[in-house]
Structures are given as structure tokens and as C-alpha cells.
Motif scaffolding. Structure first.
Motif, PDB file in Angstrom:
ATOM      1  N   GLY A  73       0.815  -1.212   0.000  1.00 42.56           N
ATOM      2  CA  GLY A  73       0.000   0.000   0.000  1.00 42.56           C
ATOM      3  C   GLY A  73       0.842   1.252   0.000  1.00 42.56           C
ATOM      4  N   ASN A  74       0.176   2.378  -0.162  1.00 41.63           N
ATOM      5  CA  ASN A  74       0.893   3.660  -0.159  1.00 41.63           C
ATOM      6  C   ASN A  74       0.136   4.732   0.615  1.00 41.63           C
ATOM      7  N   ASN A  75      -0.787   4.289   1.487  1.00 39.14           N
ATOM      8  CA  ASN A  75      -1.556   5.215   2.312  1.00 39.14           C
ATOM      9  C   ASN A  75      -1.295   4.881   3.769  1.00 39.14           C
ATOM     10  N   LEU A  76      -0.676   5.816   4.486  1.00 35.82           N
ATOM     11  CA  LEU A  76      -0.259   5.533   5.864  1.00 35.82           C
ATOM     12  C   LEU A  76      -1.431   5.202   6.772  1.00 35.82           C
ATOM     13  N   GLU A  77      -2.539   5.899   6.599  1.00 35.45           N
ATOM     14  CA  GLU A  77      -3.697   5.637   7.449  1.00 35.45           C
ATOM     15  C   GLU A  77      -4.227   4.225   7.233  1.00 35.45           C
ATOM     16  N   ASN A  78      -4.303   3.816   5.974  1.00 40.98           N
ATOM     17  CA  ASN A  78      -4.791   2.469   5.688  1.00 40.98           C
ATOM     18  C   ASN A  78      -3.810   1.395   6.153  1.00 40.98           C
ATOM     19  N   LEU A  79      -2.515   1.679   6.031  1.00 42.65           N
ATOM     20  CA  LEU A  79      -1.523   0.730   6.521  1.00 42.65           C
ATOM     21  C   LEU A  79      -1.647   0.550   8.038  1.00 42.65           C
ATOM     22  N   ALA A  80      -1.903   1.646   8.743  1.00 43.72           N
ATOM     23  CA  ALA A  80      -2.083   1.563  10.188  1.00 43.72           C
ATOM     24  C   ALA A  80      -3.326   0.744  10.534  1.00 43.72           C
ATOM     25  N   LYS A  81      -4.438   1.040   9.859  1.00 46.01           N
ATOM     26  CA  LYS A  81      -5.683   0.315  10.142  1.00 46.01           C
ATOM     27  C   LYS A  81      -5.550  -1.165   9.792  1.00 46.01           C
ATOM     28  N   ALA A  82      -4.933  -1.434   8.649  1.00 41.53           N
ATOM     29  CA  ALA A  82      -4.779  -2.824   8.220  1.00 41.53           C
ATOM     30  C   ALA A  82      -3.950  -3.611   9.230  1.00 41.53           C
ATOM     31  N   THR A  83      -2.887  -3.002   9.736  1.00 44.25           N
ATOM     32  CA  THR A  83      -2.044  -3.678  10.723  1.00 44.25           C
ATOM     33  C   THR A  83      -2.820  -3.928  12.006  1.00 44.25           C
ATOM     34  N   GLU A 124       8.493   5.885   6.911  1.00 43.38           N
ATOM     35  CA  GLU A 124       7.289   6.306   7.633  1.00 43.38           C
ATOM     36  C   GLU A 124       6.286   5.152   7.714  1.00 43.38           C
ATOM     37  N   ALA A 125       6.139   4.430   6.610  1.00 42.93           N
ATOM     38  CA  ALA A 125       5.213   3.302   6.592  1.00 42.93           C
ATOM     39  C   ALA A 125       5.634   2.244   7.597  1.00 42.93           C
ATOM     40  N   MET A 126       6.932   1.982   7.668  1.00 45.31           N
ATOM     41  CA  MET A 126       7.412   0.961   8.603  1.00 45.31           C
ATOM     42  C   MET A 126       7.217   1.396  10.048  1.00 45.31           C
ATOM     43  N   CYS A 127       7.357   2.684  10.302  1.00 50.99           N
ATOM     44  CA  CYS A 127       7.091   3.195  11.652  1.00 50.99           C
ATOM     45  C   CYS A 127       5.618   3.010  12.011  1.00 50.99           C
ATOM     46  N   VAL A 128       4.745   3.297  11.053  1.00 55.26           N
ATOM     47  CA  VAL A 128       3.308   3.163  11.286  1.00 55.26           C
ATOM     48  C   VAL A 128       2.933   1.701  11.512  1.00 55.26           C
ATOM     49  N   ILE A 129       3.480   0.815  10.681  1.00 58.60           N
ATOM     50  CA  ILE A 129       3.183  -0.613  10.833  1.00 58.60           C
ATOM     51  C   ILE A 129       3.689  -1.110  12.182  1.00 58.60           C
ATOM     52  N   ALA A 130       4.932  -0.757  12.516  1.00 62.19           N
ATOM     53  CA  ALA A 130       5.520  -1.219  13.779  1.00 62.19           C
ATOM     54  C   ALA A 130       4.753  -0.700  14.991  1.00 62.19           C
ATOM     55  N   SER A 163      17.549   3.435   9.248  1.00 66.11           N
ATOM     56  CA  SER A 163      17.936   4.457  10.228  1.00 66.11           C
ATOM     57  C   SER A 163      16.749   5.299  10.691  1.00 66.11           C
ATOM     58  N   GLN A 164      15.659   5.269   9.922  1.00 70.06           N
ATOM     59  CA  GLN A 164      14.502   6.108  10.262  1.00 70.06           C
ATOM     60  C   GLN A 164      13.283   5.278  10.679  1.00 70.06           C
ATOM     61  N   SER A 165      13.474   3.975  10.862  1.00 72.53           N
ATOM     62  CA  SER A 165      12.356   3.117  11.272  1.00 72.53           C
ATOM     63  C   SER A 165      12.910   1.933  12.053  1.00 72.53           C
ATOM     64  N   PRO A 166      12.040   1.112  12.647  1.00 77.18           N
ATOM     65  CA  PRO A 166      12.520  -0.064  13.397  1.00 77.18           C
ATOM     66  C   PRO A 166      12.899  -1.245  12.508  1.00 77.18           C
ATOM     67  N   THR A 167      12.928  -1.079  11.198  1.00 78.61           N
ATOM     68  CA  THR A 167      13.176  -2.198  10.286  1.00 78.61           C
ATOM     69  C   THR A 167      14.607  -2.698  10.412  1.00 78.61           C
ATOM     70  N   ARG A 168      14.745  -3.994  10.705  1.00 81.61           N
ATOM     71  CA  ARG A 168      16.069  -4.595  10.806  1.00 81.61           C
ATOM     72  C   ARG A 168      16.229  -5.828   9.912  1.00 81.61           C
TER      73      ARG A 168
END
Length: 372
Positions: A73-83, A124-130, A163-168
Motif C-alpha cells: 500500500g501507499n496510504n499511511l492511514e490504511n496501513l495503520a488500520k490494516a495492521t 514512515e510506513a514501517m514506523c506506522v506498521i511497527a 535508520s529512520q524506522s525499526p526495520t532490521r
């Protein structure tokens, strides 16, 4: 239970749309107890707009752990809701798709591999998902797309996102994508493999975890890649089209477990019980053809396989249960095939990956601009 309670992801089956559905994953887990399984990619919007029908898209049997949900996806709000909506289903990791070259995904939808051009958004998306799950998050990407295919550009993407998200954890498909109208199938074949980019990432980002993907088709090659330092190896079509010879050897040849004493007849008996319990569970879906589909690779390269598949195709026109299809068609497969136990394979060559490590690009240096 959480990913820490499972074997490490040394081997995983790639997320494949219309392939790695609940039916295939059920079959896969009957054959391998340790391989990591991925869902098909689910668009965040599908999850958000199907809140009354989530089980159809997100439910799975508890035996499928360890299992990873891939979303796009490419919509932060929807990514948050989906998660948020997916979290109660207990997936062991959430993976974000930044690698799909399908026109349906990378074209009008402007997500998938196109997101590699916008690492700031991916971070930003990874921060929202996490923020909306309690399990690890990861990214699956290519090594580049179109003319954006230098090693430094790949490193810029990895550096910014990590460096800008929790992705490892990054799953690296070691081909770039071409978005000039070629098909997804051609995108798995035409762009050259550059395993040297993957091994250079291991060198330049020692604090991150990387899984290698693309062009690996056997357990020999899995072990060869790992012998040269790969943290994990992901297979796609090979694990789907030949599950017995690939998944059947994962537990012993990759994870060192004793070779399982299981036969294809036993696998079919167990899968038949599952299959007949889910046919038309959601109205007309799943169709019996969908439930039978994963079985069509079970006798890959065996005698009478082609004849058996023809008979299955004919039986699907009139049979209403998996049991009746198998009863009508399995006579085409010799008993010695149905009842043969798994057999170990000899060790393979490491030449491909040794060569890749001799071609490493110069080390990545973070520019002052990237630091800022």
C-alpha cells in the motif's frame, strides 16, 4: 508465540499472489515443520474494506506458524488500520512489499517496487506498521528499478529505511525491476541476477539481517548461499511447483533435524481432510479447483504425473470433494511413488555464490547529504 520461539528464518517461501494462499501453506506445513511461510500480498485497502469478511483473507490454521503477513500500500492511514485489524490473527512478522513489479501494483496503484524511489515514505510506513503491532517488521524489495540500479542507490534505500524506522530485516530479490511494460514473469527472468549486491549489503550493514531471494531453485543452492554467509534464503516458484523435493528436505538439510518418515500418500490423506472442510466455506469460495491447485506439483517429474494432472482436470468438472477426486485419479500414480519416503540429497556446489563474493562493489559510504 512470537518469532523468537521458532527456528531462525534460514529458509522461507516467498509471498506469491494467487499462489501462497491458505491452501498452499497448509500443504507446505504438512511437508516441512520449520520453513517460514509468507502469505500472499494483501493490499492494505483490502483488509480495511473487508472488515466484515476478514477471516477469508487473514485466518489460517495454528500449525502454519512461523508465518509472515505481507501487506502492500501507499496510504499511511490504511496501513495503520490494516495492521491493527491483522494483529489479532497472530502473525509472527509483518512484511511490507517494496518489490512487486506487477502493473496492477507498481503502475496505477503506485506501490510495490515503485516505493524504492521514496525511502522516506517507506520509513514512515514501517514506523506506522511497527506502531500498530507487537511483532517484528521487515521489507521485501528488489536491488533497484529501471535506471535506478546502482549499488549506492540500493544502499541509500536500506540506510534511510533502517535508520529512520525499526526495520532490521530486509528480503532482497537480487534482480532489479523493469517497469517498461514487461510482464511480472519476465521481471523474474530478464533482469540479470546480481548476488554480489546482496553479499555487499552483508558487508556494509553488519547490524541488519538480510534474506537472499531470486533464482535459487534447490536445497543445494540454499545451503551454498548460506555457506557463503547468507542470513536466510527465500525460494518462490520452485517451492510451489516442486514442494516434495524442496520443502521435504528443508527440515533435515537446512535445519539439521532428522529426516522425516512421511510419504506423499500420508500427506494427501491429511490434506484431503483439510480440503473438504474448507471447500465453499465462504459461499462459492473457495472453489474446489482452488483447493486442489497446490497438489498439482506434488508429483513433479514423477512417472505418470502428466496423465494424473489431466485426470484431475477432468474430475474437477464433476467431483464435489477432494476425497472423490483423489479416489478417482490416484490410481495413475504408482504405489512406489506414493509410498516412497523422503530421501536426502547430496551436497551442492558453492561456485555461484563464491563468484558473487569475488565481484563485490566498493564499500558504501554514507554521504553528508544522507547523514543530514
Amino acid at each position: 508465540m512470537g518469532a523468537e520461539h521458532y527456528p531462525p528464518p534460514w529458509f522461507s517461501v516467498a509471498p506469491m499472489m494467487e499462489w501462497t494462499d491458505n491452501h498452499y501453506r497448509t500443504l507446505a506445513r504438512l511437508i516441512s515443520k520449520k520453513a517460514w511461510l509468507y502469505s500472499e500480498m494483501l493490499a492494505a485497502e483490502t483488509i480495511v474494506y473487508q472488515t466484515g469478511n476478514l477471516d477469508r483473507f487473514l485466518a489460517y490454521g495454528p500449525e502454519q506458524h512461523p508465518i509472515v503477513l505481507q501487506i502492500g500500500g501507499n496510504n499511511l492511514e490504511n496501513l495503520a488500520k490494516a495492521t491493527q485489524l491483522a494483529t489479532p490473527y497472530g502473525y509472527d512478522e509483518i512484511n511490507f512489499n517494496c518489490g512487486c513489479p506487477s502493473p496492477r501494483v507498481a503502475g496505477h496503484g503506485c506501490f510495490g517496487v515503485r516505493l524504492m524511489l521514496d525511502p522516506k515514505f517507506v520509513a514512515e510506513a514501517m514506523c506506522v506498521i511497527a506502531a500498530n503491532t507487537n511483532v517484528p517488521v521487515s521489507v521485501k524489495c528488489r536491488i533497484g528499478l529501471d535506471d535506478h540500479d546502482s549499488y549506492n542507490e540500493l544502499c541509500d534505500f536500506i540506510y534511510k529505511v533502517s535508520s529512520q524506522s525499526p526495520t532490521r530485516h530486509f528480503i532482497i530479490h537480487s534482480r532489479k525491476a523493469l517497469l517498461n511494460g514487461i510482464s511480472p514473469a519476465d521481471n523474474r527472468r530478464i533482469p540479470p541476477l546480481k548476488y554480489e549486491y546482496y553479499y555487499a549489503l552483508l558487508r556494509d550493514f553488519p547490524d541488519l539481517q538480510f534474506t537472499i531471494n531470486g533464482g535459487i531453485n534447490s536445497i543445494d543452492e540454499v545451503n551454498a548461499a548460506r555457506l557463503e554467509g547468507a542470513h536466510g534464503v527465500m525460494l518462490g516458484r520452485a517451492a510451489y511447483s516442486n514442494p516434495w523435493q524442496i520443502l521435504g528436505l528443508v527440515d533435515s538439510a537446512v535445519y539439521g533435524a532428522p529426516l522425516r518418515s512421511i510419504t506423499r500418500r500420508q500427506v494427501l490423506e491429511q490434506y484431503q481432510v483439510y480440503g473438504d472442510s474448507v471447500v465453499r466455506m465462504y459461499g462459492l469460495k473457495p472453489h474446489i479447483r482452488d483447493v486442489m491447485k497446490p497438489l498439482l506439483g506434488l508429483f513433479h517429474a514423477e512417472p505418470r504425473n502428466v496423465v494424473w494432472k489431466r485426470k484431475v482436470d477432468a474430475a474437477l468438472l464433476r467431483c464435489t470433494t477432494i476425497k472423490s477426486i483423489l479416489e478417482e485419479t490416484l490410481g495413475e500414480i504408482p504405489d512406489r511413488v506414493l509410498d516412497a519416503p523422503l530421501t536426502e540429497v547430496p551436497s551442492g556446489s558453492t561456485d555461484t555464490f563464491i563468484k558473487a563474493k569475488s565481484l563485490l562493489p566498493p564499500p558504501y559510504t554514507v554521504s553528508e547529504e544522507e547523514l543530514l
